[in-house]
Design an enzyme around this catalytic site. Structure first.
Site, PDB file in Angstrom:
ATOM      1  N   GLU A   1      10.560   2.319  10.095  1.00 37.78           N
ATOM      2  CA  GLU A   1      11.522   3.395   9.866  1.00 37.78           C
ATOM      3  C   GLU A   1      10.734   4.691   9.981  1.00 37.78           C
ATOM      4  OE1 GLU A   1      13.892   5.529   6.304  1.00 37.78           O
ATOM      5  OE2 GLU A   1      13.681   3.351   6.139  1.00 37.78           O
TER       6      GLU A   1
ATOM      7  N   LYS B   1       0.851  -1.188   0.000  1.00 37.42           N
ATOM      8  CA  LYS B   1       0.000   0.000   0.000  1.00 37.42           C
ATOM      9  C   LYS B   1       0.886   1.236   0.000  1.00 37.42           C
ATOM     10  CE  LYS B   1      -1.846   2.835   2.809  1.00 37.42           C
ATOM     11  NZ  LYS B   1      -1.948   4.057   1.943  1.00 37.42           N
TER      12      LYS B   1
ATOM     13  N   GLU C   1       9.914  17.322  14.302  1.00 37.93           N
ATOM     14  CA  GLU C   1      10.291  17.088  12.914  1.00 37.93           C
ATOM     15  C   GLU C   1       9.435  17.945  11.986  1.00 37.93           C
ATOM     16  OE1 GLU C   1      11.348  13.236  10.206  1.00 37.93           O
ATOM     17  OE2 GLU C   1       9.389  13.233  11.173  1.00 37.93           O
TER      18      GLU C   1
ATOM     19  N   CYS D   1      13.860  11.335   6.089  1.00 33.98           N
ATOM     20  CA  CYS D   1      13.954  11.022   7.515  1.00 33.98           C
ATOM     21  C   CYS D   1      15.367  11.200   8.047  1.00 33.98           C
ATOM     22  CB  CYS D   1      13.455   9.604   7.784  1.00 33.98           C
ATOM     23  SG  CYS D   1      14.350   8.341   6.860  1.00 33.98           S
TER      24      CYS D   1
END
Length: 501
Positions: free
Chosen positions: A264, A189, A395, A298
């Site tokens: 992750e 997905k 973040e 990331c």
């Protein structure tokens, strides 16, 4: 030399087939439409790229059943045969690398200079894990005086792979290639903001001879297709790349069926520049690791920690370079930063500009929209931050750098480790013993010393704290996609305790 006009003309050719049919799901080797659709739009100008088949729980159920039915034969296939198929996939990725890169740029806003290489890295991922496939099940011999212990590894079964919208093609191959090499079947997905290259990958895999049902593609939203995938009893594990908050949701949703998870997740990664560093090289790395890929990565070095004695000089050089970064159309070969993925994300990043002002940091560069069409943000730099500020803790995931200063090694480590995340760390110093001390004490899964992020495929990739669970790369990937079995053979007639004799 290839120009923007050339890229646009070629892109139009590649997209033509999706305008009428839309982007379909692919289940058990067959195209599958949907009762409902959603749209994918280009962040360049918000124009419609294509409609996308909206998968739901029923779609996921069909895909999971197809993966389950295909699993026994795929798992039993000799490793050298899986290797040959995966190499054919890599060949086709290379043959269609320009198409993949053009579509990825238009769908995500990432600059051509990076996406042209990301497609080829996807082929490299398939080749690397293809070569490991014949030995993926190899185990160890662990003898004792009384028993000969033999370990072996076996594919865990059908797995779910949920991938993000930043560099989606490369990250999809990073998850799917080792799963297939291990003998698992996959339900994929992709993120709803970037479905285009996932469809291209699924087509390539089946053109290369991947049996029906081994890789199934279902597009959809997190609460629909995503949740159904993480809760489905036939799916044995979930590999996910994305936000930390979403990772927590997936873990909760998969808990009822005791799913194995590999995450992750996010990062607020420090790059620490000591006074004895090669400042010119450090500057290049700092800028590359936060402003390349639009800052939507990331592993970006989103917090710059500079030693006080060189901070003014370093900041002066930094501001000049940031103001010189070229923002533009992602298919222009000269562009360094393209538009952000979507208005939702654009609003989030611009919101952090306001938060930076509220925090009391100094806006040294950027902080504004570029143009009045598309989701372009000028590369942004805040200086004079303190560790407790939100722009130093949270973040942002955009072309947004926050700088802090430190007096000594202890303060640098205190600031670097003082966040919820722990994915990467970057250290710049010419003192070897300091490099060893600091890298040992940094709370991060991956650390680069005097370097930007340079990935070597056999090495482990992953984070600590809120940045993830588990490791990718080399044999570490197989540890996730496979179960380990131990068989103990008795060596002679050792004494067994007798009960009830």
């Amino acid at each position: 030399m290839t120009t923007l006009a050339t890229h646009l003309a070629r892109l139009d050719t590649h997209l033509a087939r999706f305008r009428d049919s839309g982007i379909l799901n692919l289940i058990d080797g067959q195209d599958v439409a949907a009762a409902n659709w959603f749209e994918t739009r280009s962040p360049v100008d918000d124009s419609l790229i294509a409609k996308v088949a909206l998968g739901d729980a029923a779609t996921i159920d069909a895909a999971a059943k197809a993966a389950k039915a295909a699993f026994p034969a795929w798992a039993a296939m000799p490793g050298d045969q899986r290797k040959a198929i995966l190499h054919r996939i890599a060949d086709l990725i290379e043959a269609r690398a320009e198409e993949i890169a053009l579509c990825e740029c238009w769908d995500t806003g990432q600059a051509w200079r990076f996406m042209s290489k990301a497609a080829l890295r996807g082929a490299e991922n398939f080749r690397f894990f293809a070569d490991l496939a014949p030995g993926a099940r190899d185990g160890q011999s662990l003898p004792t005086p009384t028993h000969w212990n033999v370990t072996s590894r076996h594919p865990i079964g059908p797995v779910g792979v949920i991938t993000p919208w930043n560099t989606p093609f490369m990250l999809s191959t990073w998850k799917i290639a080792p799963a297939l090499a291990a003998g698992c079947t996959v339900v994929h997905k992709p993120a709803e903001f970037s479905p285009l290259s996932a469809r291209l990958l699924a087509e390539i895999c089946h053109e290369a001879g991947l049996p029906p049902g081994v890789l199934n593609l279902v597009n959809g939203m997190g609460e629909g297709a995503g949740r159904a995938l993480t809760e489905h009893p036939d799916i044995k594990a979930i590999a996910f790349v994305g936000e930390t908050k979403t990772g927590s949701m997936i873990m909760r949703q998969g808990s009822e069926t005791l799913k194995r998870v590999h995450f992750e997740l996010g990062g607020k990664n420090p790059v620490i520049v000591f006074e004895d560093a090669d400042l010119e090289r450090a500057l290049d790395a700092v800028i590359f690791m936060i402003y390349s890929l639009n800052g939507e990565r990331c592993t970006s070095s989103s917090r710059l920690l500079v030693q006080e004695s060189v901070a003014d000089r370093f900041h002066d050089m930094l501001v000049k370079r940031v103001n010189n970064i070229k923002v533009g159309h992602p298919l222009d070969p000269a562009t360094e930063v393209g538009p952000l993925i979507h208005k939702t994300h654009f609003d989030k990043v611009m919101g952090y500009v306001a938060i930076g002002h509220e925090d009391g940091a100094a806006l040294a560069a950027g902080g504004s929209r570029v143009g009045d069409q598309g989701w372009f943000v000028r590369p942004t730099l805040f200086t004079g931050a303190t560790p407790a500020m939100r722009i130093a803790q949270e973040e942002v995931f955009g072309p947004f750098l926050t700088t802090l200063t430190f007096a000594d090694e202890e303060e640098a480590l205190r600031i670097a480790n003082g966040v919820a995340y722990g994915l990467t760390g970057y250290v710049w110093t010419n003192d070897l013993t300091r490099a060893l001390r600091v890298s040992d004490r940094l709370e991060a899964g991956m650390i680069w010393v005097n370097s930007e992020n340079v990935r070597h495929l056999p090495t482990p990739f992953g984070g600590v704290k809120a940045s993830g669970i588990g490791r990718d790369g080399g044999d570490w990937s197989f540890e996730f996609y496979m179960e380990t079995k131990n068989t103990a053979f008795a060596l002679g007639h050792h004494k067994i305790q007798r009960l009830g004799a």
